[in-house]
Design a protein around this motif. Structure first.
Motif, PDB file in Angstrom:
ATOM      1  N   UNK A  91       0.837  -1.180   0.000  1.00 14.90           N
ATOM      2  CA  UNK A  91       0.000   0.000   0.000  1.00 14.90           C
ATOM      3  C   UNK A  91       0.883   1.245   0.000  1.00 14.90           C
ATOM      4  N   UNK A  92       0.594   2.200  -0.866  1.00 14.13           N
ATOM      5  CA  UNK A  92       1.387   3.424  -0.988  1.00 14.13           C
ATOM      6  C   UNK A  92       0.973   4.438   0.079  1.00 14.13           C
ATOM      7  N   UNK A  93       1.906   5.275   0.464  1.00 14.07           N
ATOM      8  CA  UNK A  93       1.652   6.349   1.420  1.00 14.07           C
ATOM      9  C   UNK A  93       1.943   7.684   0.763  1.00 14.07           C
ATOM     10  N   UNK A  94       1.215   8.711   1.174  1.00 15.13           N
ATOM     11  CA  UNK A  94       1.425  10.040   0.624  1.00 15.13           C
ATOM     12  C   UNK A  94       1.212  11.072   1.714  1.00 15.13           C
ATOM     13  N   UNK A  95       2.158  11.981   1.856  1.00 19.80           N
ATOM     14  CA  UNK A  95       2.052  13.087   2.801  1.00 19.80           C
ATOM     15  C   UNK A  95       2.523  14.317   2.044  1.00 19.80           C
ATOM     16  N   UNK A  96       1.594  15.022   1.414  1.00 22.37           N
ATOM     17  CA  UNK A  96       1.935  16.160   0.564  1.00 22.37           C
ATOM     18  C   UNK A  96       0.923  17.278   0.764  1.00 22.37           C
ATOM     19  N   UNK A  97       1.434  18.502   0.902  1.00 23.71           N
ATOM     20  CA  UNK A  97       0.600  19.683   1.083  1.00 23.71           C
ATOM     21  C   UNK A  97       1.006  20.716   0.046  1.00 23.71           C
ATOM     22  N   UNK A  98       0.027  21.349  -0.590  1.00 22.11           N
ATOM     23  CA  UNK A  98       0.267  22.434  -1.530  1.00 22.11           C
ATOM     24  C   UNK A  98      -0.626  23.597  -1.128  1.00 22.11           C
ATOM     25  N   UNK A  99      -0.029  24.787  -0.966  1.00 25.30           N
ATOM     26  CA  UNK A  99      -0.780  25.966  -0.550  1.00 25.30           C
ATOM     27  C   UNK A  99      -0.403  27.166  -1.394  1.00 25.30           C
ATOM     28  N   UNK A 100      -1.370  28.033  -1.644  1.00 28.88           N
ATOM     29  CA  UNK A 100      -1.120  29.356  -2.192  1.00 28.88           C
ATOM     30  C   UNK A 100      -1.729  30.326  -1.208  1.00 28.88           C
ATOM     31  N   UNK A 101      -0.906  31.222  -0.681  1.00 29.68           N
ATOM     32  CA  UNK A 101      -1.402  32.164   0.310  1.00 29.68           C
ATOM     33  C   UNK A 101      -0.419  33.293   0.549  1.00 29.68           C
ATOM     34  N   UNK A 102      -0.735  34.096   1.557  1.00 27.96           N
ATOM     35  CA  UNK A 102       0.100  35.249   1.915  1.00 27.96           C
ATOM     36  C   UNK A 102       0.689  35.052   3.306  1.00 27.96           C
ATOM     37  N   UNK A 103       1.940  35.489   3.455  1.00 29.22           N
ATOM     38  CA  UNK A 103       2.618  35.371   4.739  1.00 29.22           C
ATOM     39  C   UNK A 103       1.958  36.273   5.766  1.00 29.22           C
ATOM     40  N   UNK A 104       1.766  35.745   6.954  1.00 29.34           N
ATOM     41  CA  UNK A 104       1.167  36.510   8.045  1.00 29.34           C
ATOM     42  C   UNK A 104       2.193  37.271   8.859  1.00 29.34           C
ATOM     43  N   UNK A 105       3.467  36.912   8.722  1.00 30.77           N
ATOM     44  CA  UNK A 105       4.547  37.603   9.423  1.00 30.77           C
ATOM     45  C   UNK A 105       5.846  37.368   8.665  1.00 30.77           C
ATOM     46  N   UNK A 106       6.828  38.208   8.942  1.00 27.68           N
ATOM     47  CA  UNK A 106       8.140  38.026   8.324  1.00 27.68           C
ATOM     48  C   UNK A 106       8.747  36.703   8.786  1.00 27.68           C
ATOM     49  N   UNK A 107       9.499  36.042   7.919  1.00 32.48           N
ATOM     50  CA  UNK A 107      10.163  34.798   8.322  1.00 32.48           C
ATOM     51  C   UNK A 107      11.110  35.038   9.497  1.00 32.48           C
ATOM     52  N   UNK A 108      11.086  34.110  10.460  1.00 31.35           N
ATOM     53  CA  UNK A 108      11.949  34.194  11.642  1.00 31.35           C
ATOM     54  C   UNK A 108      12.999  33.095  11.556  1.00 31.35           C
ATOM     55  N   UNK A 109      14.245  33.453  11.836  1.00 33.00           N
ATOM     56  CA  UNK A 109      15.350  32.506  11.762  1.00 33.00           C
ATOM     57  C   UNK A 109      15.736  32.070  13.166  1.00 33.00           C
ATOM     58  N   UNK A 110      15.980  30.770  13.327  1.00 31.33           N
ATOM     59  CA  UNK A 110      16.529  30.254  14.581  1.00 31.33           C
ATOM     60  C   UNK A 110      17.498  29.134  14.240  1.00 31.33           C
ATOM     61  N   UNK A 111      18.349  28.822  15.177  1.00 30.80           N
ATOM     62  CA  UNK A 111      19.345  27.778  14.975  1.00 30.80           C
ATOM     63  C   UNK A 111      19.155  26.700  16.027  1.00 30.80           C
ATOM     64  N   UNK A 112      19.196  25.448  15.602  1.00 29.35           N
ATOM     65  CA  UNK A 112      19.075  24.341  16.548  1.00 29.35           C
ATOM     66  C   UNK A 112      20.476  24.026  17.080  1.00 29.35           C
ATOM     67  N   UNK A 113      20.580  23.246  18.168  1.00 29.86           N
ATOM     68  CA  UNK A 113      21.891  22.986  18.774  1.00 29.86           C
ATOM     69  C   UNK A 113      22.952  22.455  17.813  1.00 29.86           C
ATOM     70  N   UNK A 114      22.560  21.721  16.786  1.00 31.23           N
ATOM     71  CA  UNK A 114      23.542  21.197  15.831  1.00 31.23           C
ATOM     72  C   UNK A 114      24.082  22.290  14.905  1.00 31.23           C
ATOM     73  N   UNK A 115      23.482  23.491  14.944  1.00 35.71           N
ATOM     74  CA  UNK A 115      23.915  24.598  14.107  1.00 35.71           C
ATOM     75  C   UNK A 115      23.090  24.780  12.850  1.00 35.71           C
TER      76      UNK A 115
END
Length: 152
Positions: free
Chosen positions: A1-25
């Motif tokens: 049996x095949x599996x699929x996990x896919x999302x496609x969206x067209x929309x507008x950003x609600x806020x500016x992108x925020x950058x963060x770093x995880x412990x691995x860098x």
């Protein structure tokens, strides 16, 4: 049996992108996106609802999001649903659904001070969508998968 996990969206950003770093860098860029849904009610009146989604982009895709996207930007994104689960400081179980991005198409013309840009797709999803100029061909052609033609 095949599996699929896919999302496609067209929309507008609600806020500016925020950058963060995880412990691995590794760099993670996160932002929210609003997608409108429009329909006619039983009374024939036009109705609208907005759905909000949380998105994350890693690596080079995250850098591109940080560089080109801002609050209000119109974009096509694709990715996979992910569910985060954790226990908060009070000992309560919490969960959140987000979209882990693997593709992006900017749908607005670039500003004069921006360098030229190309559609960015991860290697894994590069053939899912035939990217074309939306203004030239219209929405219905822009998001139709390219058909394969037999070579002679």
């Amino acid at each position: 049996m095949a599996n699929l996990n896919r999302v496609q969206l067209i929309g507008r950003l609600g806020r500016d992108p925020e950058v963060r770093y995880i412990p691995s860098g590794a760099q993670v860029v996160s932002f929210s996106m609003a997608v409108d849904r429009v329909w006619k009610g039983q009374d024939g009146e036009r109705k609208q609802a907005t759905e909000w989604f949380q998105l994350e982009a890693w690596g080079r895709l995250g850098e591109i999001c940080q560089q080109y996207l801002k609050k209000g930007s119109l974009a096509y994104v694709e990715g996979e649903l992910r569910n985060d689960q954790w226990v908060d400081d009070k000992g309560e179980k919490r969960s959140r659904t987000k979209i882990n991005m693997n593709g992006l198409q900017l749908l607005e013309p670039r500003r004069h001070d921006e360098p030229p840009r190309r559609p960015w797709k991860s290697q894994r999803s590069k053939n899912l969508l035939n990217h074309v100029d939306v203004k030239t061909y219209g929405w219905e052609r822009a998001f139709r998968p390219q058909s394969r033609q037999a070579s002679t």
